[in-house]
Scaffold this motif. Sequence first.
Motif, PDB file in Angstrom:
ATOM      1  N   ALA A 122      36.214 100.457  80.077  1.00 30.97           N
ATOM      2  CA  ALA A 122      34.949 101.466  81.066  1.00 30.97           C
ATOM      3  C   ALA A 122      34.060 102.058  79.383  1.00 30.97           C
ATOM      4  O   ALA A 122      32.545 102.112  80.060  1.00 30.97           O
ATOM      5  N   VAL A 123      34.711 101.301  78.559  1.00 27.58           N
ATOM      6  CA  VAL A 123      33.347 102.226  77.332  1.00 27.58           C
ATOM      7  C   VAL A 123      33.157 101.082  76.308  1.00 27.58           C
ATOM      8  O   VAL A 123      32.531 101.659  75.245  1.00 27.58           O
ATOM      9  N   ASP A 124      33.663 100.163  76.715  1.00 28.89           N
ATOM     10  CA  ASP A 124      33.072  98.986  75.737  1.00 28.89           C
ATOM     11  C   ASP A 124      31.915  98.353  75.631  1.00 28.89           C
ATOM     12  O   ASP A 124      31.343  98.129  74.060  1.00 28.89           O
ATOM     13  N   HIS A 125      30.951  98.430  76.980  1.00 28.49           N
ATOM     14  CA  HIS A 125      29.644  97.942  76.940  1.00 28.49           C
ATOM     15  C   HIS A 125      28.885  99.018  75.947  1.00 28.49           C
ATOM     16  O   HIS A 125      27.405  99.278  75.467  1.00 28.49           O
ATOM     17  N   LEU A 126      29.580 100.748  75.928  1.00 26.81           N
ATOM     18  CA  LEU A 126      28.388 101.350  75.319  1.00 26.81           C
ATOM     19  C   LEU A 126      28.624 101.548  74.078  1.00 26.81           C
ATOM     20  O   LEU A 126      27.961 101.297  72.862  1.00 26.81           O
ATOM     21  N   PHE A 127      29.398 100.990  73.512  1.00 30.02           N
ATOM     22  CA  PHE A 127      30.413 101.013  71.438  1.00 30.02           C
ATOM     23  C   PHE A 127      29.359  99.722  71.660  1.00 30.02           C
ATOM     24  O   PHE A 127      28.753  99.547  70.361  1.00 30.02           O
ATOM     25  N   ALA A 128      29.373  98.791  72.253  1.00 27.45           N
ATOM     26  CA  ALA A 128      28.277  97.061  71.800  1.00 27.45           C
ATOM     27  C   ALA A 128      26.486  97.866  72.348  1.00 27.45           C
ATOM     28  O   ALA A 128      26.184  97.680  71.145  1.00 27.45           O
ATOM     29  N   GLN A 129      26.590  98.439  72.392  1.00 21.84           N
ATOM     30  CA  GLN A 129      25.246  99.435  72.998  1.00 21.84           C
ATOM     31  C   GLN A 129      24.325  99.963  71.108  1.00 21.84           C
ATOM     32  O   GLN A 129      23.840  99.386  70.676  1.00 21.84           O
ATOM     33  N   PHE A 130      25.989 100.858  71.208  1.00 23.01           N
ATOM     34  CA  PHE A 130      26.026 102.002  70.014  1.00 23.01           C
ATOM     35  C   PHE A 130      25.483 100.534  68.256  1.00 23.01           C
ATOM     36  O   PHE A 130      24.978 100.607  67.456  1.00 23.01           O
ATOM     37  N   GLU A 131      26.488  99.569  68.641  1.00 30.90           N
ATOM     38  CA  GLU A 131      26.480  98.439  67.553  1.00 30.90           C
ATOM     39  C   GLU A 131      24.988  97.917  67.422  1.00 30.90           C
ATOM     40  O   GLU A 131      24.609  97.493  66.193  1.00 30.90           O
ATOM     41  N   THR A 132      24.308  97.618  68.336  1.00 33.09           N
ATOM     42  CA  THR A 132      23.177  96.873  68.450  1.00 33.09           C
ATOM     43  C   THR A 132      22.035  97.792  67.690  1.00 33.09           C
ATOM     44  O   THR A 132      21.055  98.028  67.183  1.00 33.09           O
ATOM     45  N   CYS A 133      22.228  99.454  68.427  1.00 36.05           N
ATOM     46  CA  CYS A 133      21.630 100.278  67.748  1.00 36.05           C
ATOM     47  C   CYS A 133      21.699 100.393  65.876  1.00 36.05           C
ATOM     48  O   CYS A 133      20.975 100.283  64.871  1.00 36.05           O
ATOM     49  N   SER A 134      22.948 100.682  65.446  1.00 38.98           N
ATOM     50  CA  SER A 134      23.835 100.273  64.270  1.00 38.98           C
ATOM     51  C   SER A 134      22.815  98.815  63.502  1.00 38.98           C
ATOM     52  O   SER A 134      22.006  98.911  62.008  1.00 38.98           O
ATOM     53  N   HIS A 135      22.644  97.990  64.306  1.00 41.77           N
ATOM     54  CA  HIS A 135      21.664  96.456  63.394  1.00 41.77           C
ATOM     55  C   HIS A 135      20.413  96.738  62.902  1.00 41.77           C
ATOM     56  O   HIS A 135      20.074  96.360  62.480  1.00 41.77           O
ATOM     57  N   LEU A 136      20.017  97.189  64.030  1.00 40.30           N
ATOM     58  CA  LEU A 136      18.941  97.575  64.440  1.00 40.30           C
ATOM     59  C   LEU A 136      18.256  98.479  63.123  1.00 40.30           C
ATOM     60  O   LEU A 136      17.421  98.593  62.430  1.00 40.30           O
TER      61      LEU A 136
ATOM     62  N   PHE B 154      20.553 106.748  74.250  1.00 44.31           N
ATOM     63  CA  PHE B 154      20.450 108.067  75.763  1.00 44.31           C
ATOM     64  C   PHE B 154      21.179 106.877  76.559  1.00 44.31           C
ATOM     65  O   PHE B 154      21.482 108.529  76.778  1.00 44.31           O
ATOM     66  N   ASP B 155      20.918 105.498  77.084  1.00 43.72           N
ATOM     67  CA  ASP B 155      21.551 105.288  77.851  1.00 43.72           C
ATOM     68  C   ASP B 155      23.052 105.427  78.319  1.00 43.72           C
ATOM     69  O   ASP B 155      23.250 105.781  78.561  1.00 43.72           O
ATOM     70  N   SER B 156      23.537 104.870  76.643  1.00 38.85           N
ATOM     71  CA  SER B 156      24.919 105.410  76.136  1.00 38.85           C
ATOM     72  C   SER B 156      24.768 106.541  76.684  1.00 38.85           C
ATOM     73  O   SER B 156      26.908 106.593  77.437  1.00 38.85           O
ATOM     74  N   LEU B 157      24.920 107.835  75.927  1.00 36.07           N
ATOM     75  CA  LEU B 157      25.374 108.615  75.848  1.00 36.07           C
ATOM     76  C   LEU B 157      25.064 109.000  77.873  1.00 36.07           C
ATOM     77  O   LEU B 157      26.023 109.386  78.021  1.00 36.07           O
ATOM     78  N   LEU B 158      23.990 108.753  78.288  1.00 35.65           N
ATOM     79  CA  LEU B 158      23.812 109.518  80.177  1.00 35.65           C
ATOM     80  C   LEU B 158      25.353 108.630  80.290  1.00 35.65           C
ATOM     81  O   LEU B 158      25.915 109.425  81.433  1.00 35.65           O
ATOM     82  N   GLU B 159      25.281 107.167  80.034  1.00 36.74           N
ATOM     83  CA  GLU B 159      26.815 106.958  81.372  1.00 36.74           C
ATOM     84  C   GLU B 159      28.052 107.426  80.640  1.00 36.74           C
ATOM     85  O   GLU B 159      28.852 107.706  81.764  1.00 36.74           O
ATOM     86  N   TYR B 160      27.738 107.705  79.880  1.00 33.90           N
ATOM     87  CA  TYR B 160      29.430 108.741  79.295  1.00 33.90           C
ATOM     88  C   TYR B 160      29.489 109.546  79.734  1.00 33.90           C
ATOM     89  O   TYR B 160      30.107 110.045  80.905  1.00 33.90           O
ATOM     90  N   HIS B 161      28.331 110.616  79.731  1.00 38.38           N
ATOM     91  CA  HIS B 161      28.680 111.321  80.590  1.00 38.38           C
ATOM     92  C   HIS B 161      28.945 111.966  82.061  1.00 38.38           C
ATOM     93  O   HIS B 161      29.080 112.373  82.945  1.00 38.38           O
ATOM     94  N   LEU B 162      28.302 110.692  82.749  1.00 42.28           N
ATOM     95  CA  LEU B 162      28.162 110.534  83.552  1.00 42.28           C
ATOM     96  C   LEU B 162      29.740 110.114  83.942  1.00 42.28           C
ATOM     97  O   LEU B 162      30.589 110.368  85.106  1.00 42.28           O
ATOM     98  N   MET B 163      29.828 109.569  82.852  1.00 38.37           N
ATOM     99  CA  MET B 163      31.544 108.915  83.187  1.00 38.37           C
ATOM    100  C   MET B 163      32.357 109.825  82.770  1.00 38.37           C
ATOM    101  O   MET B 163      33.714 110.021  83.899  1.00 38.37           O
ATOM    102  N   MET B 164      32.430 110.945  82.630  1.00 39.26           N
ATOM    103  CA  MET B 164      32.861 112.319  82.215  1.00 39.26           C
ATOM    104  C   MET B 164      33.147 113.511  83.057  1.00 39.26           C
ATOM    105  O   MET B 164      33.796 113.899  83.246  1.00 39.26           O
ATOM    106  N   GLY B 165      31.986 112.985  84.320  1.00 34.71           N
ATOM    107  CA  GLY B 165      31.841 113.829  85.496  1.00 34.71           C
ATOM    108  C   GLY B 165      30.994 115.671  84.078  1.00 34.71           C
ATOM    109  O   GLY B 165      31.232 115.936  85.375  1.00 34.71           O
TER     110      GLY B 165
END
Length: 121
Positions: free
Chosen positions: A17-31, A69-80
């Motif tokens: 459920a959350v792996d892709h969100l952390f992958a996006q944050f990892e991309t942000c970290s590299h950038l 933003f997209d990662s956080l939005l998806e997380y908040h949607l998943m958490m209801g």
Amino acid sequence: MYVEKTTAEERSTIYGAVDHLFAQFETCSHLLQDIIENTLGAKARDVAEWAINPDLFYDRLWVIQNLMFDSLLEYHLMMGEGDRSEVQVHLKGVETARKTIAEEEARRQEHRRELEARVRK
């Protein structure tokens, strides 16, 4: 709930459920690291001294912001978490899109009926 107290199957579900969100944050970290090293890290005060094109600098900041933003939005949607403003805006957009899709589908069906009526004549 502590992840340590979950079963292997539950951890696998959480990971899925959350792996892709952390992958996006990892991309942000590299950038961000690249930006720091090529602009701020060199202590270059003048844009001309940057090792990166200023346009790329700003583009990367926008990419980072959008991914986060997209990662956080998806997380908040998943958490209801429907009380969050970004979730409410997203859901309103979904509602608008569903109405538009339904209207377009009705228009296509009407067009099909008209074509079928012409063929029968």
